[in-house]
Design a protein around this motif. Structure first.
Motif, PDB file in Angstrom:
ATOM      1  N   ILE A 191       6.162  13.307  37.828  1.00 39.74           N
ATOM      2  CA  ILE A 191       6.130  11.850  37.777  1.00 39.74           C
ATOM      3  C   ILE A 191       7.456  11.239  38.237  1.00 39.74           C
ATOM      4  O   ILE A 191       7.495  10.173  38.841  1.00 39.74           O
ATOM      5  N   ASP A 192       8.577  11.957  38.010  1.00 38.84           N
ATOM      6  CA  ASP A 192       9.886  11.412  38.409  1.00 38.84           C
ATOM      7  C   ASP A 192       9.994  11.245  39.922  1.00 38.84           C
ATOM      8  O   ASP A 192      10.806  10.480  40.415  1.00 38.84           O
ATOM      9  N   GLN A 193       9.186  12.019  40.650  1.00 39.49           N
ATOM     10  CA  GLN A 193       9.255  11.901  42.119  1.00 39.49           C
ATOM     11  C   GLN A 193       8.551  10.660  42.637  1.00 39.49           C
ATOM     12  O   GLN A 193       8.770  10.249  43.767  1.00 39.49           O
ATOM     13  N   ILE A 194       7.674  10.079  41.834  1.00 34.18           N
ATOM     14  CA  ILE A 194       6.964   8.905  42.345  1.00 34.18           C
ATOM     15  C   ILE A 194       7.358   7.613  41.625  1.00 34.18           C
ATOM     16  O   ILE A 194       6.954   6.541  42.027  1.00 34.18           O
ATOM     17  N   ILE A 195       8.165   7.714  40.557  1.00 36.08           N
ATOM     18  CA  ILE A 195       8.579   6.491  39.850  1.00 36.08           C
ATOM     19  C   ILE A 195      10.102   6.389  39.838  1.00 36.08           C
ATOM     20  O   ILE A 195      10.799   7.337  39.490  1.00 36.08           O
ATOM     21  N   ARG A 196      10.582   5.205  40.279  1.00 39.40           N
ATOM     22  CA  ARG A 196      12.030   4.948  40.269  1.00 39.40           C
ATOM     23  C   ARG A 196      12.300   3.680  39.480  1.00 39.40           C
ATOM     24  O   ARG A 196      11.434   2.806  39.405  1.00 39.40           O
ATOM     25  N   ALA A 197      13.513   3.562  38.921  1.00 39.46           N
ATOM     26  CA  ALA A 197      13.860   2.379  38.111  1.00 39.46           C
ATOM     27  C   ALA A 197      14.678   1.384  38.925  1.00 39.46           C
ATOM     28  O   ALA A 197      15.424   1.777  39.829  1.00 39.46           O
ATOM     29  N   ASN A 198      14.497   0.082  38.593  1.00 38.64           N
ATOM     30  CA  ASN A 198      15.312  -0.999  39.155  1.00 38.64           C
ATOM     31  C   ASN A 198      15.331  -0.990  40.690  1.00 38.64           C
ATOM     32  O   ASN A 198      16.391  -0.877  41.301  1.00 38.64           O
ATOM     33  N   VAL A 199      14.178  -1.123  41.295  1.00 40.19           N
ATOM     34  CA  VAL A 199      14.061  -1.013  42.757  1.00 40.19           C
ATOM     35  C   VAL A 199      13.861  -2.405  43.379  1.00 40.19           C
ATOM     36  O   VAL A 199      12.901  -3.104  43.041  1.00 40.19           O
ATOM     37  N   PRO A 200      14.779  -2.816  44.294  1.00 45.09           N
ATOM     38  CA  PRO A 200      14.619  -4.122  44.955  1.00 45.09           C
ATOM     39  C   PRO A 200      13.284  -4.186  45.699  1.00 45.09           C
ATOM     40  O   PRO A 200      12.868  -3.215  46.336  1.00 45.09           O
ATOM     41  N   LEU A 201      12.666  -5.359  45.628  1.00 48.65           N
ATOM     42  CA  LEU A 201      11.325  -5.489  46.227  1.00 48.65           C
ATOM     43  C   LEU A 201      11.305  -6.380  47.457  1.00 48.65           C
ATOM     44  O   LEU A 201      10.274  -6.479  48.111  1.00 48.65           O
ATOM     45  N   ARG A 202      12.436  -7.048  47.761  1.00 42.54           N
ATOM     46  CA  ARG A 202      12.353  -8.093  48.789  1.00 42.54           C
ATOM     47  C   ARG A 202      11.805  -7.556  50.117  1.00 42.54           C
ATOM     48  O   ARG A 202      11.072  -8.252  50.814  1.00 42.54           O
ATOM     49  N   MET A 203      12.120  -6.304  50.458  1.00 43.84           N
ATOM     50  CA  MET A 203      11.649  -5.767  51.733  1.00 43.84           C
ATOM     51  C   MET A 203      10.143  -5.438  51.701  1.00 43.84           C
ATOM     52  O   MET A 203       9.557  -5.088  52.710  1.00 43.84           O
ATOM     53  N   THR A 215      12.015 -12.174  49.993  1.00 48.67           N
ATOM     54  CA  THR A 215      12.717 -12.769  48.857  1.00 48.67           C
ATOM     55  C   THR A 215      12.283 -12.037  47.598  1.00 48.67           C
ATOM     56  O   THR A 215      11.329 -11.251  47.618  1.00 48.67           O
ATOM     57  N   GLY A 216      12.968 -12.345  46.491  1.00 45.18           N
ATOM     58  CA  GLY A 216      12.542 -11.802  45.201  1.00 45.18           C
ATOM     59  C   GLY A 216      13.494 -10.735  44.680  1.00 45.18           C
ATOM     60  O   GLY A 216      14.352 -10.223  45.414  1.00 45.18           O
ATOM     61  N   GLY A 217      13.345 -10.423  43.403  1.00 46.50           N
ATOM     62  CA  GLY A 217      14.235  -9.478  42.723  1.00 46.50           C
ATOM     63  C   GLY A 217      13.678  -8.064  42.704  1.00 46.50           C
ATOM     64  O   GLY A 217      12.914  -7.665  43.595  1.00 46.50           O
ATOM     65  N   ALA A 218      14.053  -7.335  41.674  1.00 46.91           N
ATOM     66  CA  ALA A 218      13.721  -5.902  41.610  1.00 46.91           C
ATOM     67  C   ALA A 218      12.566  -5.639  40.642  1.00 46.91           C
ATOM     68  O   ALA A 218      12.320  -6.412  39.714  1.00 46.91           O
ATOM     69  N   ALA A 219      11.904  -4.522  40.879  1.00 51.65           N
ATOM     70  CA  ALA A 219      10.895  -4.034  39.919  1.00 51.65           C
ATOM     71  C   ALA A 219      11.631  -3.249  38.844  1.00 51.65           C
ATOM     72  O   ALA A 219      12.518  -2.447  39.165  1.00 51.65           O
ATOM     73  N   LYS A 245      13.729 -13.274  39.611  1.00 57.41           N
ATOM     74  CA  LYS A 245      14.127 -12.596  38.360  1.00 57.41           C
ATOM     75  C   LYS A 245      13.487 -11.207  38.264  1.00 57.41           C
ATOM     76  O   LYS A 245      13.600 -10.538  37.230  1.00 57.41           O
ATOM     77  N   GLY A 246      12.790 -10.796  39.281  1.00 50.32           N
ATOM     78  CA  GLY A 246      12.221  -9.460  39.302  1.00 50.32           C
ATOM     79  C   GLY A 246      10.860  -9.368  38.623  1.00 50.32           C
ATOM     80  O   GLY A 246      10.289 -10.372  38.196  1.00 50.32           O
ATOM     81  N   VAL A 247      10.359  -8.142  38.545  1.00 48.20           N
ATOM     82  CA  VAL A 247       9.015  -7.899  38.018  1.00 48.20           C
ATOM     83  C   VAL A 247       9.107  -6.937  36.836  1.00 48.20           C
ATOM     84  O   VAL A 247       9.662  -5.835  36.953  1.00 48.20           O
ATOM     85  N   GLU A 248       8.556  -7.389  35.726  1.00 48.66           N
ATOM     86  CA  GLU A 248       8.583  -6.604  34.491  1.00 48.66           C
ATOM     87  C   GLU A 248       7.623  -5.415  34.600  1.00 48.66           C
ATOM     88  O   GLU A 248       6.558  -5.519  35.212  1.00 48.66           O
ATOM     89  N   GLY A 249       7.997  -4.296  33.993  1.00 42.83           N
ATOM     90  CA  GLY A 249       7.083  -3.158  33.899  1.00 42.83           C
ATOM     91  C   GLY A 249       7.021  -2.359  35.187  1.00 42.83           C
ATOM     92  O   GLY A 249       8.013  -2.239  35.911  1.00 42.83           O
ATOM     93  N   ILE A 299       4.202 -13.249  41.683  1.00 38.30           N
ATOM     94  CA  ILE A 299       4.380 -11.941  41.062  1.00 38.30           C
ATOM     95  C   ILE A 299       5.723 -11.908  40.335  1.00 38.30           C
ATOM     96  O   ILE A 299       6.723 -12.380  40.863  1.00 38.30           O
ATOM     97  N   GLY A 300       5.723 -11.392  39.117  1.00 40.22           N
ATOM     98  CA  GLY A 300       6.977 -11.200  38.395  1.00 40.22           C
ATOM     99  C   GLY A 300       7.224 -12.234  37.326  1.00 40.22           C
ATOM    100  O   GLY A 300       6.312 -12.890  36.843  1.00 40.22           O
ATOM    101  N   ARG A 301       8.509 -12.408  36.979  1.00 41.98           N
ATOM    102  CA  ARG A 301       8.908 -13.255  35.836  1.00 41.98           C
ATOM    103  C   ARG A 301       9.041 -14.711  36.280  1.00 41.98           C
ATOM    104  O   ARG A 301      10.136 -15.145  36.640  1.00 41.98           O
ATOM    105  N   TRP A 302       7.971 -15.446  36.252  1.00 45.33           N
ATOM    106  CA  TRP A 302       8.052 -16.864  36.679  1.00 45.33           C
ATOM    107  C   TRP A 302       8.235 -17.772  35.486  1.00 45.33           C
ATOM    108  O   TRP A 302       7.780 -17.489  34.415  1.00 45.33           O
TER     109      TRP A 302
END
Ligand SMILES: Cc1cc2nc3c(=O)[nH]c(=O)nc-3n(C[C@H](O)[C@H](O)[C@H](O)COP(=O)(O)OP(=O)(O)OC[C@H]3O[C@@H](n4cnc5c(N)ncnc54)[C@H](O)[C@@H]3O)c2cc1C
Length: 304
Positions: free
Chosen positions: A14-26, A32-36, A76-80, A301-304
């Motif tokens: 699972i660690d190979q497919i899930i990463r923490a605090n990943v910018p989403l703008r691209m 635009t937008g923050g990180a997951a 402000k990014g996306v929770e979860g 999408i995310g913390r609105w």
């Protein structure tokens, strides 16, 4: 029809497919937008199910993202857990069916179909985003929308159960589908197409659809397509134009001069909050002048 989760997922790291605090703008056409908080990029069905299970075990909300061409991601990014589907992109042709994983770009699916002498999708040429995203919101142009072609959809609920859905005619809604607003992930889509003898004609028709978009300047500046759905019997773009809001500018977010229902990002510094603020100004002005309440087509999408 439901299929239970097989134990294959135990083999997945699972660690190979899930990463923490990943910018989403691209991953959004607005750029635009923050990180997951967390991002999963599954490459096949078992990884998708394992990612869903991972979120469920931690009681985390799940957000699905594909081509990012119809979303506005919060600064402000996306929770979860965000599940990005662009790695689910395999496809094959079976008779008159084009069967594709949901993350495949729609434009690629159209090209593959044409190569196999299958027609119908050409008017959708150049429409950004994935085949799954298109089905989720029943994307289309005036004369054609994707649900006209859908034979079946395999989807997974957030518990990891796989279902097959066969659409029926009454299902065909404007910029919405059976899936909109449901907690599920479209995994694979089968499109029933029309055999043709002349693939070069189909290719030219598809390219012309794309060129029309280019000539209208749809790709000159970042956008997410139409900000609002057309109200019954009206055109949101015409209402916005008639109300004199074309080229209204808020911190570099601009109501397009070509197509008043597009809100463009004209500066690197323009944020999702600026785009959202302008869209709300437009909405409030239209409501005040016409008493029509516009419904947003672009998904927040995310913390609105
Ligand atoms: C320049 C431009 C022109 C456009 N022109 C048109 C047009 O003519 N007609 C039109 O209809 N649209 C148009 N759009 C909007 C957009 O291209 C479509 O809505 C597209 O189908 C969205 O697909 P996507 O993969 O980018 O979805 P995303 O933007 O990634 O997601 C959109 C929504 O669908 C959900 N979603 C996506 N994939 C899945 C899945 N597999 N399972 C569950 N949920 C999912 C997401 O959670 C989100 O809520 C345009 C956009 C741009 C930027």
């Amino acid at each position: 029809m439901s299929t239970t989760i097989r134990n294959e997922s135990e083999k997945i790291n699972i660690d190979q497919i899930i990463r923490a605090n990943v910018p989403l703008r691209m991953h959004s056409t607005y750029r635009t937008g923050g990180a997951a908080d967390y991002l999963a990029e599954p490459g096949h069905l078992d990884e998708l199910r394992e990612a869903l299970r991972w979120a469920e075990e931690r009681n985390l909300p799940v957000t699905i993202l594909a081509g990012g061409s119809n979303v506005l991601i919060s600064d402000k990014g996306v929770e979860g857990l965000v599940i990005l589907l662009t790695g689910l992109n395999r496809h094959h042709i079976r008779g008159v069916l084009c069967v594709a994983h949901s993350g495949l770009p729609l434009d690629t699916a159209i090209n593959v179909a044409i190569e196999h002498n299958l027609s119908g999708l050409e008017p959708l040429g150049g429409l950004p985003g994935s085949i799954g995203g298109a089905v989720w919101g029943n994307a289309g142009v005036r004369e054609v929308s994707i649900m006209d072609f859908v034979e079946w959809v395999d989807y997974v609920d957030y518990g990891g159960n796989l279902f097959r859905y066969y659409p029926f005619k009454a299902d065909r809604q404007y910029r919405a589908s059976f899936f909109s607003g449901k907690e599920c992930v479209l995994y694979e889509v089968a499109l029933r197409l029309i055999p043709n003898k002349n693939s070069s004609e189909a290719r030219l028709a598809k390219e012309e659809s794309r060129n029309i978009r280019l000539r209208k300047g749809q790709f000159d500046l970042p956008s997410a397509g139409c900000m609002f759905k057309n109200p019954p019997g009206e055109s949101a773009g015409r209402l916005i134009e008639k109300t004199g809001l074309k080229q209204m500018n808020y911190h570099g977010a601009i109501v397009s001069a070509n197509h008043a229902n597009f809100i463009l990002k004209s500066s690197q510094d323009t944020t999702s909050a600026d785009i959202y603020a302008l869209s709300e100004m437009v909405r409030e002005k239209i409501e005040k002048e016409t008493s029509i309440s516009l419904e947003r087509e672009v998904q927040l999408i995310g913390r609105w």
